[in-house]
Design a protein around this motif. Sequence first.
Motif, short mmCIF file in Angstrom:
data_model
loop_
_atom_site.label_atom_id
_atom_site.label_comp_id
_atom_site.label_asym_id
_atom_site.label_seq_id
_atom_site.Cartn_x
_atom_site.Cartn_y
_atom_site.Cartn_z
N ASP A 75 0.73 -1.46 0.18
CA ASP A 75 -0.05 -0.25 -0.35
C ASP A 75 0.73 1.19 -0.06
O ASP A 75 0.92 2.71 -0.46
N ARG B 247 -11.23 3.60 -3.03
CA ARG B 247 -10.55 4.30 -2.46
C ARG B 247 -9.81 4.72 -4.04
O ARG B 247 -9.02 5.82 -4.58
N THR C 11 -7.44 -3.90 -7.63
CA THR C 11 -8.53 -4.34 -7.12
C THR C 11 -8.86 -4.07 -5.64
O THR C 11 -10.38 -3.89 -5.14
N ARG C 12 -8.29 -4.18 -4.53
CA ARG C 12 -8.72 -3.52 -3.36
C ARG C 12 -9.04 -2.42 -3.06
O ARG C 12 -10.07 -1.67 -2.30
N TRP C 13 -8.27 -1.78 -4.11
CA TRP C 13 -8.14 0.01 -3.77
C TRP C 13 -9.78 0.07 -4.77
O TRP C 13 -10.73 1.48 -3.77
N HIS D 238 -3.98 -7.57 -7.10
CA HIS D 238 -4.71 -7.48 -6.86
C HIS D 238 -4.84 -6.04 -5.93
O HIS D 238 -6.15 -5.56 -4.99
N VAL D 239 -3.91 -5.02 -5.34
CA VAL D 239 -3.39 -3.98 -4.95
C VAL D 239 -4.72 -3.19 -5.21
O VAL D 239 -5.58 -2.70 -5.12
N ARG E 81 -11.67 -1.63 -4.74
CA ARG E 81 -13.65 -2.41 -4.21
C ARG E 81 -13.66 -1.81 -2.56
O ARG E 81 -14.53 -0.62 -2.21
N GLU E 82 -12.60 -0.64 -2.15
CA GLU E 82 -12.21 0.00 -0.86
C GLU E 82 -13.00 1.59 -1.26
O GLU E 82 -13.23 2.12 -0.04
N GLU F 19 1.75 -5.95 -6.53
CA GLU F 19 1.23 -7.29 -7.23
C GLU F 19 0.07 -6.20 -7.91
O GLU F 19 -1.34 -5.55 -7.44
N TYR G 136 -6.33 3.90 -13.84
CA TYR G 136 -7.01 4.13 -12.54
C TYR G 136 -6.61 5.92 -12.09
O TYR G 136 -5.64 6.66 -12.78
#
Length: 204
Positions: free
Chosen positions: A2, A39, A32-34, A29-30, A36-37, A27, A48
């Motif tokens: 992060d 951010r 994807t997670r951001w 997945h960072v 989803r969150e 990676e 992005y």
Amino acid sequence: MDTLFRQLLKRHGGFVTRRQVDESGIEPHVLTRWVREGRLERIQHGVYRSMKALPSEHEDLLEVALRIPYAVICLRSALAFYGLTTYIPKAVDIAVPQKSKPPKLAYPPLQVHYFGKTAYGYGLAEVELHGHKIKIYSLEKTLVDLLRFSHVYGDDLFAEGLKNYLEGRKHKVDLHGLLEAAQALRVDKKLRPLLRVLAYDLST
């Protein structure tokens, strides 16, 4: 991860591409997670923007450049970028090689111009936006292109741009470079009398 990703976003003004993420060793997945969150926002395929990124005057140009790396900002959009017109383009003018596939972009709207080898390659320049380099034609090439396309966009836009250019308030005037570009694109005979008229008007 992060922390590394935050640093990458900061270096690029809140805008990153999937390629930059991969090249930085972050990676996937960072991303994807951001997203989803909440951010991070996916604004184009592979492009992005941080939800904290400040609005940019030329954000549409940056989005196009990141999504279509071979596109060159041209004509009305280039003139507006250089601040030599009051006209506000409703679409982003881009030049692409003559035989390239039509670029597809959901947003912003595009006006695509297919340039031959000389017209596409002459006068290429780069400017930096949010830490990203975008392709754009030089001021002189932009004016010459507007003269070449005056039958499409009218004489007023070219005349306004040329007048503001010759006043030299925002940029250095390079008449040699302007005439050289006009000669390369075979409109020098049309440009020379216009230059004489405008130069006279500005001196009186």
